[in-house]
Write an enzyme that holds these catalytic residues in place. Structure first.
Site, short mmCIF file in Angstrom:
data_model
loop_
_atom_site.label_atom_id
_atom_site.label_comp_id
_atom_site.label_asym_id
_atom_site.label_seq_id
_atom_site.Cartn_x
_atom_site.Cartn_y
_atom_site.Cartn_z
N MET A 1 -17.45 -12.63 4.94
CA MET A 1 -18.73 -13.35 4.90
C MET A 1 -18.46 -14.81 4.62
O MET A 1 -17.75 -15.15 3.68
CB MET A 1 -19.63 -12.71 3.81
CG MET A 1 -20.95 -13.45 3.61
SD MET A 1 -21.96 -13.47 5.14
CE MET A 1 -22.81 -15.02 4.92
N HIS B 1 -12.46 -17.40 12.24
CA HIS B 1 -13.89 -17.11 12.48
C HIS B 1 -14.74 -17.62 11.31
O HIS B 1 -15.70 -18.36 11.50
CB HIS B 1 -14.07 -15.59 12.64
CG HIS B 1 -15.49 -15.14 12.84
ND1 HIS B 1 -15.95 -14.66 14.04
CD2 HIS B 1 -16.55 -15.08 12.00
CE1 HIS B 1 -17.22 -14.34 13.92
NE2 HIS B 1 -17.61 -14.58 12.68
N GLU B 2 -14.35 -17.24 10.10
CA GLU B 2 -15.17 -17.60 8.94
C GLU B 2 -15.17 -19.11 8.71
O GLU B 2 -16.18 -19.68 8.30
CB GLU B 2 -14.68 -16.86 7.69
CG GLU B 2 -14.71 -15.33 7.79
CD GLU B 2 -16.03 -14.76 8.27
OE1 GLU B 2 -17.08 -15.33 7.92
OE2 GLU B 2 -16.01 -13.76 9.03
ZN LIG Z 1 -19.45 -14.37 11.73
#
Ligand SMILES: [Zn+2]
Length: 878
Positions: free
Chosen positions: A276, A310-311
């Site tokens: 996240m 990605h994060e």
């Molecule tokens: Zn994402």
């Protein structure tokens, strides 16, 4: 989105606009009830005597409103009305509050639940085997409201000042660095963090526990730390290295420096998703951050690197600029998926990630988006909780495909220039999809909105049928027709007809420097320079999420290109994926598919094997019930796999590159499935023994294929091997290694052992975040396993529901998907009936997709059995 769709969104009343939250929380790692207070600085837009906020599972004790405009005005709350369905609380005040600036002060209690959402608890065993607890947060999409009463909507951006009161020996982390630490009586300390920039509530983060860290500094001066529970921190170095380099890459590319003073990443023992992107404090599932240099597989390294990239992409795309509402979720996820490959490819060009994109993101997007139960990239979301069902391959993978396609069309320079302008114009704000199109249209001078619309506003994608219209010695003219591709092969009804604006890239063996042409007609012609008889490829390089169906003559030429390896790697992979999907949809005759497959003999590229493997596995699954056909397929598969596996070998070599290790993993998994060579089982047994003797000895059994070794040993063994695997699981201290056991545990040869595996993983012995791996292992092990996973689900649906509770809905989605494998019409009918009688809220779309997939698989199996491949003569002619 249309004005009508926007008007239907369920939002909080706009009487108050939040500007800043000062939240103080005293976590409790023993009783799991936290005490808290929040001061919300608001602008009162309308004079009213009540305020409605989001709040879930919070117990409000008192509330006061104080005005800053009207001196001396204050009013106490007289009541709190909770609406559990809407997850709101309405605070009733004694008096009407005046317009202008004011503060709402709320005292409340909350719970550290065990559902991996809100401010939840996570447990682990420390190096001495002691049970330990930490608390951590997960807010996206709508669980900030489980931490504090707030305007839990992405457009309601505000600044947050977090203070945590904790035991002195613990560490507290939040989005921002510490501002002040004050030691209190009773062994406590008050840790106050700096105010965040303006941000959405779903990005709020806090972690409290015993942590260790490694750290580095980016070239641009940002301090980056990677945290884990004690004893594991050496495994965080790989991710730290990726992160430090990646942050600099993004700084330079976006033209806006990372706006926070620090960037932390932390591995959490219990975590529902992969990671996240909380601003400044990214939380990860342990296997997605920690890499044991000695034992990690190449797939794990690649996974960790791409999850980190990605994060970190989200720190700009999502955090700095955020979608105004959840129906543009894809803006966050599609972009982060595109950039994860972009950045990881810059860090590790030898991994060939853009080639892998064809068999990973592109393949996943095309698979899901060929269903009638798919959805457009931009999907109307009325109530925020509906967004949980669109965290899927459409938002992530198709989103990334559309971005990649636009990158190809407008070119790298305009793409980057547009992005920079977009960030500059919208930083700390919210946007809609059209804002991004505008930025790229301005930068490129191209009609980006018109081009993109057909891809984001309508679901599905086209299949283009290609025939030769005429051919000369140096040119071929093709006739092309586009139509909606549906997995079950059905045709769009007249009122469902749609077309796409297609960027067409066509090349031939001798002319590979193809230019992009935009076409939006249903039927069009293409001229491609080409020497007589050589292969011609439409969607060359697979930049567009679509399928292509070639005339038999053109397919034959491509097949020759496969055999001679003159067709580039990603086209060899993409062609096979297309043909497999087209046969599934009954649009390509099975004998043409099998003939093509046969051309891959001698293939050595990892990426191409990532397309061969699903083709073989898909055919295997469809033909399981037909003994004769199954036998032919196994023979073909073995003839493809065995020579390739022999070449790569079981033993890792010093000279093996990343892709060779990935390839070894794929080939040994295929060998385990298709080879009847007794040597394979003997080899697996021998290596299984070496793991039992010393799990750390990765030379004797490389981690890359341990799952295959475990499943082969269990499949050809029994109770003893099953117990050995459970013992191994319990002795391992690394989640990545444990996961390999869970993936194999369903391969027991008897129903009893498969049931035991399911019972054990749902008994609490395995973390909630991990138990579904074994369901997948049971249902993919064989036909008996497939049936068993389903009957177990039916019997235990209440147990599953109770286990998952109010945790992340993606867990229930995974359980449903893995429990319902099958490929008969009767199975589909049974599954449908069951969910009719036992509906599970929040899973409707997933159940529809599951049903449709089963029916597509049923159609495919029938199509194969009634085609000419049912004749032995066909196989003899190969
Ligand atoms: Zn994402």
């Amino acid at each position: 989105m249309s004005a009508k769709v926007k008007a239907e969104r369920v939002l909080l009343p706009q009487d108050f606009v939040p500007k800043h939250y000062d939240v103080t929380i005293t976590p409790n790692l023993v009783k799991f009830i936290f005490e808290a207070s929040v001061d919300i600085h608001v602008d009162v837009q309308k004079s009213v005597n009540s305020v409605q906020l989001h709040s879930r599972e919070l117990y409000i004790q008192s509330a006061t409103f104080k005005s800053e405009g009207e001196k001396g005005f204050s009013t106490e709350a007289t009541g709190f009305n909770y609406d559990t369905k809407m997850q709101t609380v309405t605070i009733q005040f004694e008096k009407e509050v005046p317009l202008g600036k004011g503060r709402i002060h709320i005292e409340y209690l909350g719970e550290h639940n065990n559902q991996m959402a809100g401010f939840y608890r996570s447990s682990y065993k420390d190096i001495d085997g002691q049970e330990k607890v930490m608390v951590t947060t997960q807010c996206e999409a709508i669980d900030a409201r489980r931490i504090l009463p707030c305007w839990d909507e992405p457009a309601a951006k505000a600044t947050f000042g977090v203070t945590l009161v904790i035991d002195s020996h613990l560490t507290a982390l939040s989005n921002m660095p510490e501002r002040r630490v004050e030691y209190l009586k009773g062994g406590k300390k008050r840790v106050a963090f700096m105010d965040t920039p303006k941000m959405s509530s779903y990005l709020l983060a806090m972690c409290v526990g015993e942590f260790e860290f490694v750290q580095g500094t980016t070239q641009h001066g940002v301090l980056m730390r990677c945290y884990s529970t004690p004893g594991m921190v050496d495994r965080a170095r790989f991710a730290l290295d990726c992160g430090v380099k990646c942050l600099d890459l993004y700084d330079d590319y976006f033209g806006i420096a990372f706006p926070l003073p620090k960037m932390d990443m932390i591995a959490i023992p219990d975590f529902a998703a992969g990671a996240m992107e909380n601003w400044g404090l990214v939380t990860y599932r342990e296997v997605d951050l920690l890499v044991d240099e000695a034992s990690a597989t190449s797939a794990q390294r690649q996974r960790v690197c791409t999850v980190v990239t990605h994060e970190l992409a989200h720190q700009w795309f999502g955090n700095l600029v955020t979608m105004a509402w959840w129906d543009d979720l894809w803006l966050n996820e599609g972009f982060a998926c595109f950039l994860q490959t972009w950045a990881a490819d810059k860090l590790h060009p030898e991994w060939q990630l853009w080639q892998q994109f064809v068999t990973s993101d592109l393949a996943a997007a095309l698979r899901l988006d060929s269903l009638r139960s798919s959805h457009p990239i931009q999907v109307p979301i009325k109530h925020a909780h509906e967004v949980e069902e669109v965290f899927d391959a459409i938002s992530y993978c198709k989103g990334a495909c559309v971005i990649r396609m636009l990158n190809t069309v407008i070119g790298e320079a305009a793409f980057q220039q547009g992005l920079r302008a977009y960030f500059e114009a919208h930083k700390y704000g919210n946007t809609e999809t059209t804002d991004l199109w505008k930025a790229w249209a301005d930068a490129s001078g191209m009609p980006v909105a018109d081009l993109a619309k057909s891809w984001t506003e309508q679901m599905g994608y086209p299949v283009v049928k290609v025939d030769i219209k005429s051919e000369t010695a140096d040119e071929v003219e093709l006739t092309c027709t586009q139509s909606w591709f549906l997995a079950d092969g059905s045709e769009a009804k007249p009122d469902e007809k749609k077309t796409w604006t297609l960027p067409v890239v066509a090349a031939s063996a001798s002319h590979r420097d193809a230019k992009v042409q935009l076409v939006s007609d249903e039927t069009f012609t293409l001229k491609v320079p080409c020497k007589s008889g050589e292969w011609v490829k439409v969607n060359f390089g697979h930049p567009v999420p679509m399928r292509v169906i070639y005339s038999p003559d053109l397919l034959k030429r491509l097949s020759a290109g496969v055999k001679e390896r003159t067709l580039p790697t990603q086209d060899r992979a993409g062609l096979l994926l297309d043909c497999m999907a087209l046969t599934n949809a009954k649009k390509l005759q099975p004998e043409l598919l099998i003939t093509l497959l046969n051309a891959y003999k001698g293939e050595e590229e990892c990426v191409v094997w990532d397309a061969i493997a699903p083709a073989l596995n898909g055919l295997h699954k469809a033909l399981l019930s037909d003994e004769a056909l199954s036998k032919h397929l196994r023979a073909l598969a073995a003839s493809l796999v065995e020579p390739a596996a022999k070449k790569v070998g079981w033993d890792a070599k010093e000279s093996d590159g990343h892709l060779t290790k990935l390839l070894r993993q794929t080939l040994i998994a295929l060998l385990a499935k298709f080879s009847d060579d007794e040597q394979v089982v003997a080899e697996a047994r021998r290596r299984f023994k070496s793991v039992l003797a010393n799990p750390a000895d990765t030379a004797a059994c490389p981690s890359d294929y341990r799952t295959s070794v475990y499943s082969l040993a269990l499949k050809n063994g029994g109770r003893t091997e099953y117990e050995q695997l459970i013992g191994l699981f319990e002795s391992l201290n690394n989640n990545a290694d444990r996961k390999q056991v869970l993936h194999a545990l369903g391969f027991g040869p008897t129903e009893e052992l498969k049931t035991a595996a399911l019972d054990w993983t749902t008994s609490g012995a395995v973390k909630l975040q991990d138990f579904f791996y074994t369901i997948a292992s049971v249902s993919t092990s064989n036909r008996m396993g497939q049936r068993l996973a389903w009957s177990y689900f039916k019997k235990n649906v209440d147990k599953y529901r109770k286990m998952i509770g109010k945790a992340n809905p993606s867990l229930m989605h995974a359980v449903i998907v893995y429990s319902t494998y099958g490929n008969t019409e009767e199975h589909a009918a049974e599954v449908e009936q069951f969910f009719k009688e036992h509906p599970i809220p929040g899973t409707d779309r997933r159940v529809q997709q599951v049903l449709e997939s089963i029916r597509v698989a049923a159609g495919f199996a029938n199509f194969l059995r009634s085609s000419s491949i049912a004749n032995d003569a066909f196989w003899a002619s190969l």
